[in-house]
Write a protein that holds these residues in place. Structure first.
Motif, PDB file in Angstrom:
ATOM      1  N   PRO A 130       0.832  -1.205   0.000  1.00 32.58           N
ATOM      2  CA  PRO A 130       0.000   0.000   0.000  1.00 32.58           C
ATOM      3  C   PRO A 130       0.868   1.257   0.000  1.00 32.58           C
ATOM      4  O   PRO A 130       2.105   1.178   0.132  1.00 32.58           O
ATOM      5  N   SER A 131       0.232   2.398  -0.129  1.00 37.99           N
ATOM      6  CA  SER A 131       0.967   3.660  -0.038  1.00 37.99           C
ATOM      7  C   SER A 131       1.546   3.798   1.363  1.00 37.99           C
ATOM      8  O   SER A 131       1.076   3.158   2.309  1.00 37.99           O
ATOM      9  N   GLU A 132       2.553   4.642   1.501  1.00 40.45           N
ATOM     10  CA  GLU A 132       3.154   4.832   2.825  1.00 40.45           C
ATOM     11  C   GLU A 132       2.126   5.336   3.829  1.00 40.45           C
ATOM     12  O   GLU A 132       2.094   4.898   4.982  1.00 40.45           O
ATOM     13  N   THR A 133       1.270   6.240   3.401  1.00 35.43           N
ATOM     14  CA  THR A 133       0.238   6.769   4.300  1.00 35.43           C
ATOM     15  C   THR A 133      -0.675   5.661   4.799  1.00 35.43           C
ATOM     16  O   THR A 133      -0.974   5.571   5.999  1.00 35.43           O
ATOM     17  N   ASP A 134      -1.117   4.803   3.884  1.00 37.15           N
ATOM     18  CA  ASP A 134      -2.003   3.709   4.269  1.00 37.15           C
ATOM     19  C   ASP A 134      -1.276   2.684   5.140  1.00 37.15           C
ATOM     20  O   ASP A 134      -1.858   2.122   6.075  1.00 37.15           O
ATOM     21  N   ALA A 135      -0.008   2.438   4.829  1.00 40.69           N
ATOM     22  CA  ALA A 135       0.771   1.474   5.609  1.00 40.69           C
ATOM     23  C   ALA A 135       0.948   1.954   7.042  1.00 40.69           C
ATOM     24  O   ALA A 135       0.792   1.179   8.001  1.00 40.69           O
ATOM     25  N   ILE A 136       1.261   3.220   7.203  1.00 38.65           N
ATOM     26  CA  ILE A 136       1.423   3.777   8.543  1.00 38.65           C
ATOM     27  C   ILE A 136       0.096   3.729   9.300  1.00 38.65           C
ATOM     28  O   ILE A 136       0.064   3.468  10.511  1.00 38.65           O
ATOM     29  N   ALA A 137      -0.998   3.941   8.583  1.00 35.04           N
ATOM     30  CA  ALA A 137      -2.321   3.872   9.221  1.00 35.04           C
ATOM     31  C   ALA A 137      -2.591   2.463   9.764  1.00 35.04           C
ATOM     32  O   ALA A 137      -3.207   2.312  10.827  1.00 35.04           O
ATOM     33  N   VAL A 138      -2.135   1.433   9.040  1.00 37.59           N
ATOM     34  CA  VAL A 138      -2.297   0.052   9.516  1.00 37.59           C
ATOM     35  C   VAL A 138      -1.506  -0.161  10.803  1.00 37.59           C
ATOM     36  O   VAL A 138      -2.010  -0.739  11.776  1.00 37.59           O
ATOM     37  N   ILE A 139      -0.271   0.314  10.826  1.00 38.57           N
ATOM     38  CA  ILE A 139       0.565   0.163  12.027  1.00 38.57           C
ATOM     39  C   ILE A 139      -0.047   0.909  13.197  1.00 38.57           C
ATOM     40  O   ILE A 139      -0.115   0.393  14.327  1.00 38.57           O
ATOM     41  N   HIS A 140      -0.534   2.121  12.946  1.00 38.82           N
ATOM     42  CA  HIS A 140      -1.152   2.903  14.014  1.00 38.82           C
ATOM     43  C   HIS A 140      -2.407   2.226  14.540  1.00 38.82           C
ATOM     44  O   HIS A 140      -2.663   2.233  15.760  1.00 38.82           O
ATOM     45  N   LYS A 141      -3.199   1.653  13.665  1.00 38.37           N
ATOM     46  CA  LYS A 141      -4.403   0.942  14.110  1.00 38.37           C
ATOM     47  C   LYS A 141      -4.023  -0.253  14.975  1.00 38.37           C
ATOM     48  O   LYS A 141      -4.666  -0.514  16.005  1.00 38.37           O
ATOM     49  N   ALA A 142      -2.978  -0.978  14.590  1.00 30.17           N
ATOM     50  CA  ALA A 142      -2.521  -2.106  15.394  1.00 30.17           C
ATOM     51  C   ALA A 142      -2.145  -1.638  16.799  1.00 30.17           C
ATOM     52  O   ALA A 142      -2.529  -2.256  17.801  1.00 30.17           O
ATOM     53  N   LEU A 143      -1.429  -0.528  16.879  1.00 29.08           N
ATOM     54  CA  LEU A 143      -1.043   0.015  18.184  1.00 29.08           C
ATOM     55  C   LEU A 143      -2.267   0.453  18.980  1.00 29.08           C
ATOM     56  O   LEU A 143      -2.356   0.219  20.191  1.00 29.08           O
TER      57      LEU A 143
END
Length: 288
Positions: free
Chosen positions: A27-40
């Motif tokens: 995914p885009s970097e923005t979307d990828a970071i959003a996945v990591i943030h949601k996991a946290l």
């Protein structure tokens, strides 16, 4: 969230496998970071990565850099997050090849450390796969040195047999093993690795716990898993993660996710408990 102990670190009982965020089709970097943030946000405190989670050698350390950026940008507390990385694979032209060269391992450990932690040790560094061109002692000596130098806190191994794990433990203290384990690949049950981890107090991370991108869509075709998912009103993915967690206490699944909905679904498996009869039903069908 429920937790397990990895050395002195308390890790979530389900982690985030970050590989899909950096390989082909990512995914885009923005979307990828959003996945990591949601996991946290959901209480995940274990993120599994590797220097080789990238598209090719020119893209090396992409996943580690992405995770570091996501942690820096996260508005909450990240002090309890354990990042588990790996070294020992190369990605020439997008292929996966083993690399146990001690000099290259020393170099990649330092690069991973600079990207992920800077002044703090890497939480967990894992030797990605045995390379027959080098002995296990040769390949793990750089990790031992890095522990002594304060670059690594804990060491794990991946794709190792019991005999190889025992060899590794003669070189450096080992706290975890990461081998493939899912409904289609149950070798760790039969080759002694899971029993060994359980007996020795090692955490076992099953990679591709849902079967990987080529098989995950086929979970619905496994009748007993589909029936249990319908009965429990949950996804087939949650049933598989709950099955893995029920098999051995040492297991900490690390399902991959490239969408927020995926990690949301995976984390729900924390509260799903299968009874012995349900686990037996799954085992029996998978053994046919």
């Amino acid at each position: 969230m429920k937790y397990k102990q990895l050395g002195s670190n308390k890790i979530s009982a389900i982690g985030l496998g970050a590989m899909p965020l950096s390989i082909s089709g990512r995914p885009s970097e923005t979307d990828a970071i959003a996945v990591i943030h949601k996991a946290l946000d959901l209480g995940v405190t274990l993120i599994d990565t590797s220097d080789a989670y990238c598209q090719d050698e020119s893209d090396k350390h992409h996943n580690e850099s992405l995770i570091a950026k996501a942690l820096q940008q996260y508005s909450g507390d990240t002090s309890s997050v354990t990042v588990a990385t790996k070294g020992g694979l190369l990605r020439p032209e997008g292929r996966w090849t083993q690399d146990g060269n001690p000099d290259r391992l020393r170099k990649t450990i330092r690069e991973s450390h600079a990207i992920l932690k800077g002044s703090q040790p890497i939480d967990l560094w894992q030797y990605h796969a045995p390379d027959t061109n080098y002995t296990i002692e040769e390949a793990l000596t750089p990790a031992k040195e890095a522990v002594e130098q304060g670059l690594i806190r804990y060491v794990g191994v991946s794709n190792f047999s019991v005999e190889q794990i025992e060899q590794a433990r003669k070189v450096v203290d080992i706290v975890s093993v990461q081998n493939q384990y899912n409904p289609w690949h149950r070798q760790p049950e039969f080759d002694g690795v899971l029993d060994y981890c359980e007996q020795e107090g090692l955490i076992f991370f099953p990679w591709s716990p849902l079967g990987g991108s080529s098989r995950v869509s086929r979970l619905q075709d496994i009748q007993v898993i589909a029936e249990l998912a319908k009965d429990r009103e949950v996804s087939v993915y949650q049933i598989v993660l709950a099955w893995l967690r029920a098999k051995y206490d040492c297991i900490v699944p690390i399902p991959g996710a490239s969408h927020i909905s995926s990690i949301e679904d995976s984390v729900k498996a924390i509260d799903l408990k299968l009874d012995n009869q349900e686990v037996k039903r799954i085992d029996e069908q998978l053994s046919k």
